[in-house]
Design a protein around this motif. Sequence first.
Motif, PDB file in Angstrom:
ATOM      1  N   THR A  33      12.180  -5.449  15.996  1.00 33.20           N
ATOM      2  CA  THR A  33      13.329  -4.675  15.522  1.00 33.20           C
ATOM      3  C   THR A  33      13.419  -4.675  14.000  1.00 33.20           C
ATOM      4  OG1 THR A  33      14.781  -6.585  15.763  1.00 33.20           O
ATOM      5  CG2 THR A  33      14.678  -5.032  17.610  1.00 33.20           C
ATOM      6  N   SER A  34      12.832  -5.677  13.335  1.00 32.70           N
ATOM      7  CA  SER A  34      12.921  -5.728  11.879  1.00 32.70           C
ATOM      8  C   SER A  34      11.887  -4.839  11.205  1.00 32.70           C
ATOM      9  CB  SER A  34      12.748  -7.167  11.389  1.00 32.70           C
ATOM     10  OG  SER A  34      11.431  -7.614  11.642  1.00 32.70           O
ATOM     11  N   ARG A  35      10.874  -4.422  11.930  1.00 30.43           N
ATOM     12  CA  ARG A  35       9.860  -3.539  11.346  1.00 30.43           C
ATOM     13  C   ARG A  35      10.431  -2.139  11.152  1.00 30.43           C
ATOM     14  NH1 ARG A  35       4.727  -5.067  15.073  1.00 30.43           N
ATOM     15  NH2 ARG A  35       4.606  -7.227  14.441  1.00 30.43           N
ATOM     16  N   LYS A  36       9.968  -1.494  10.130  1.00 29.17           N
ATOM     17  CA  LYS A  36      10.419  -0.137   9.861  1.00 29.17           C
ATOM     18  C   LYS A  36       9.756   0.811  10.849  1.00 29.17           C
ATOM     19  CE  LYS A  36      11.068  -0.979   4.983  1.00 29.17           C
ATOM     20  NZ  LYS A  36      10.615  -0.689   3.643  1.00 29.17           N
ATOM     21  N   PRO A  37      10.500   1.782  11.380  1.00 36.08           N
ATOM     22  CA  PRO A  37       9.887   2.718  12.317  1.00 36.08           C
ATOM     23  C   PRO A  37       8.861   3.598  11.608  1.00 36.08           C
ATOM     24  CG  PRO A  37      12.149   3.367  11.852  1.00 36.08           C
ATOM     25  CD  PRO A  37      11.920   2.034  11.199  1.00 36.08           C
ATOM     26  N   GLY A  38       7.755   3.842  12.277  1.00 35.94           N
ATOM     27  CA  GLY A  38       6.718   4.681  11.719  1.00 35.94           C
ATOM     28  C   GLY A  38       5.846   3.983  10.696  1.00 35.94           C
ATOM     29  N   HIS A  39       6.030   2.690  10.520  1.00 40.17           N
ATOM     30  CA  HIS A  39       5.236   1.951   9.545  1.00 40.17           C
ATOM     31  C   HIS A  39       3.895   1.598  10.165  1.00 40.17           C
ATOM     32  CE1 HIS A  39       3.752  -1.470   7.238  1.00 40.17           C
ATOM     33  NE2 HIS A  39       4.456  -0.992   6.243  1.00 40.17           N
ATOM     34  N   THR A  40       2.840   2.067   9.553  1.00 38.25           N
ATOM     35  CA  THR A  40       1.501   1.740  10.029  1.00 38.25           C
ATOM     36  C   THR A  40       0.722   1.144   8.880  1.00 38.25           C
ATOM     37  OG1 THR A  40       0.693   3.936   9.486  1.00 38.25           O
ATOM     38  CG2 THR A  40       1.476   3.606  11.731  1.00 38.25           C
ATOM     39  N   SER A  41      -0.185   0.265   9.201  1.00 35.83           N
ATOM     40  CA  SER A  41      -0.987  -0.339   8.150  1.00 35.83           C
ATOM     41  C   SER A  41      -2.170   0.565   7.834  1.00 35.83           C
ATOM     42  CB  SER A  41      -1.479  -1.723   8.576  1.00 35.83           C
ATOM     43  OG  SER A  41      -2.263  -1.609   9.729  1.00 35.83           O
ATOM     44  N   ALA A  42      -2.577   0.545   6.593  1.00 35.48           N
ATOM     45  CA  ALA A  42      -3.677   1.390   6.142  1.00 35.48           C
ATOM     46  C   ALA A  42      -5.005   0.755   6.533  1.00 35.48           C
ATOM     47  CB  ALA A  42      -3.588   1.551   4.634  1.00 35.48           C
ATOM     48  N   PRO A  43      -6.079   1.524   6.530  1.00 34.10           N
ATOM     49  CA  PRO A  43      -7.389   0.955   6.833  1.00 34.10           C
ATOM     50  C   PRO A  43      -7.765  -0.118   5.826  1.00 34.10           C
ATOM     51  CG  PRO A  43      -7.530   3.347   6.489  1.00 34.10           C
ATOM     52  CD  PRO A  43      -6.116   2.940   6.310  1.00 34.10           C
ATOM     53  N   PRO A  44      -8.577  -1.098   6.228  1.00 29.78           N
ATOM     54  CA  PRO A  44      -8.869  -2.230   5.342  1.00 29.78           C
ATOM     55  C   PRO A  44      -9.557  -1.840   4.038  1.00 29.78           C
ATOM     56  CG  PRO A  44      -9.980  -2.467   7.466  1.00 29.78           C
ATOM     57  CD  PRO A  44      -9.198  -1.216   7.512  1.00 29.78           C
ATOM     58  N   GLY A  45     -10.284  -0.737   3.985  1.00 24.51           N
ATOM     59  CA  GLY A  45     -10.992  -0.359   2.771  1.00 24.51           C
ATOM     60  C   GLY A  45     -10.147   0.424   1.788  1.00 24.51           C
ATOM     61  N   ASP A  46      -8.922   0.712   2.120  1.00 27.14           N
ATOM     62  CA  ASP A  46      -8.053   1.529   1.283  1.00 27.14           C
ATOM     63  C   ASP A  46      -7.619   0.740   0.046  1.00 27.14           C
ATOM     64  OD1 ASP A  46      -6.487   3.551   0.369  1.00 27.14           O
ATOM     65  OD2 ASP A  46      -4.928   3.360   1.905  1.00 27.14           O
ATOM     66  N   ALA A  47      -7.839   1.303  -1.140  1.00 21.95           N
ATOM     67  CA  ALA A  47      -7.495   0.619  -2.391  1.00 21.95           C
ATOM     68  C   ALA A  47      -5.986   0.482  -2.537  1.00 21.95           C
ATOM     69  CB  ALA A  47      -8.073   1.388  -3.575  1.00 21.95           C
ATOM     70  N   GLU A  48      -5.248   1.508  -2.095  1.00 24.60           N
ATOM     71  CA  GLU A  48      -3.791   1.458  -2.180  1.00 24.60           C
ATOM     72  C   GLU A  48      -3.239   0.316  -1.324  1.00 24.60           C
ATOM     73  OE1 GLU A  48       0.075   2.460  -3.301  1.00 24.60           O
ATOM     74  OE2 GLU A  48      -1.849   3.088  -4.142  1.00 24.60           O
ATOM     75  N   ALA A  49      -3.822   0.136  -0.157  1.00 29.45           N
ATOM     76  CA  ALA A  49      -3.376  -0.938   0.732  1.00 29.45           C
ATOM     77  C   ALA A  49      -3.645  -2.297   0.103  1.00 29.45           C
ATOM     78  CB  ALA A  49      -4.070  -0.833   2.080  1.00 29.45           C
ATOM     79  N   LYS A  50      -4.789  -2.435  -0.532  1.00 29.49           N
ATOM     80  CA  LYS A  50      -5.106  -3.711  -1.188  1.00 29.49           C
ATOM     81  C   LYS A  50      -4.125  -4.005  -2.317  1.00 29.49           C
ATOM     82  CE  LYS A  50     -10.009  -3.811  -0.127  1.00 29.49           C
ATOM     83  NZ  LYS A  50     -11.383  -3.785  -0.653  1.00 29.49           N
ATOM     84  N   ARG A  51      -3.779  -2.959  -3.070  1.00 33.16           N
ATOM     85  CA  ARG A  51      -2.826  -3.147  -4.161  1.00 33.16           C
ATOM     86  C   ARG A  51      -1.457  -3.567  -3.625  1.00 33.16           C
ATOM     87  NH1 ARG A  51       1.236  -0.888  -6.276  1.00 33.16           N
ATOM     88  NH2 ARG A  51       1.196   0.965  -4.967  1.00 33.16           N
ATOM     89  N   GLN A  52      -1.040  -2.907  -2.538  1.00 38.79           N
ATOM     90  CA  GLN A  52       0.255  -3.249  -1.939  1.00 38.79           C
ATOM     91  C   GLN A  52       0.252  -4.676  -1.393  1.00 38.79           C
ATOM     92  OE1 GLN A  52       1.025  -0.260   0.982  1.00 38.79           O
ATOM     93  NE2 GLN A  52       1.754   1.252  -0.509  1.00 38.79           N
ATOM     94  N   MET A  53      -0.843  -5.080  -0.779  1.00 38.97           N
ATOM     95  CA  MET A  53      -0.923  -6.447  -0.256  1.00 38.97           C
ATOM     96  C   MET A  53      -0.851  -7.466  -1.389  1.00 38.97           C
ATOM     97  SD  MET A  53      -3.676  -6.082   2.833  1.00 38.97           S
ATOM     98  CE  MET A  53      -3.818  -7.838   3.016  1.00 38.97           C
ATOM     99  N   ALA A  54      -1.526  -7.185  -2.502  1.00 38.33           N
ATOM    100  CA  ALA A  54      -1.485  -8.092  -3.645  1.00 38.33           C
ATOM    101  C   ALA A  54      -0.067  -8.167  -4.211  1.00 38.33           C
ATOM    102  CB  ALA A  54      -2.462  -7.627  -4.719  1.00 38.33           C
ATOM    103  N   GLU A  55       0.605  -7.031  -4.264  1.00 39.52           N
ATOM    104  CA  GLU A  55       1.979  -7.004  -4.770  1.00 39.52           C
ATOM    105  C   GLU A  55       2.900  -7.808  -3.858  1.00 39.52           C
ATOM    106  OE1 GLU A  55       5.345  -3.586  -5.266  1.00 39.52           O
ATOM    107  OE2 GLU A  55       3.301  -3.073  -5.876  1.00 39.52           O
ATOM    108  N   ARG A  56       2.741  -7.632  -2.540  1.00 41.87           N
ATOM    109  CA  ARG A  56       3.574  -8.382  -1.584  1.00 41.87           C
ATOM    110  C   ARG A  56       3.333  -9.873  -1.693  1.00 41.87           C
ATOM    111  NH1 ARG A  56       1.755  -5.225   3.114  1.00 41.87           N
ATOM    112  NH2 ARG A  56       2.577  -3.191   2.675  1.00 41.87           N
ATOM    113  N   SER A  57       2.057 -10.273  -1.834  1.00 38.01           N
ATOM    114  CA  SER A  57       1.768 -11.702  -1.915  1.00 38.01           C
ATOM    115  C   SER A  57       2.372 -12.294  -3.181  1.00 38.01           C
ATOM    116  CB  SER A  57       0.267 -11.962  -1.844  1.00 38.01           C
ATOM    117  OG  SER A  57      -0.375 -11.455  -2.991  1.00 38.01           O
ATOM    118  N   GLY A  58       2.385 -11.512  -4.277  1.00 34.51           N
ATOM    119  CA  GLY A  58       3.020 -11.990  -5.505  1.00 34.51           C
ATOM    120  C   GLY A  58       4.507 -12.190  -5.315  1.00 34.51           C
TER     121      GLY A  58
END
Length: 80
Positions: A33-58
């Motif tokens: 229930t806490s997940r946003k509806p329609g939220h899907t994770s990007a493919p592992p090779g996506d540069a944008e996804a890597k940037r977002q993951m680094a930002e979240r970890s920070g």
Amino acid sequence: MNANRIIDMIVRQVVRRLVTRGVNKGFDLADRTSRKPGHTSAPPGDAEAKRQMAERSGRQKQNMKQIWRLSRQMRRFMRF
């Protein structure tokens, strides 16, 4: 051992398993229930996804630092 103790042991085991399952189901439900509806994770090779993951970890590191500081401050005031 008498029959009463054996029955108590069995009942305790069953209740412990039921409570554990209930807690796990509750956490799973809260996670869904806490997940946003329609939220899907990007493919592992996506540069944008890597940037977002680094930002979240920070952000997570900063949050953990804040929590650690707060708990350290609270520990001074707690007397057991």
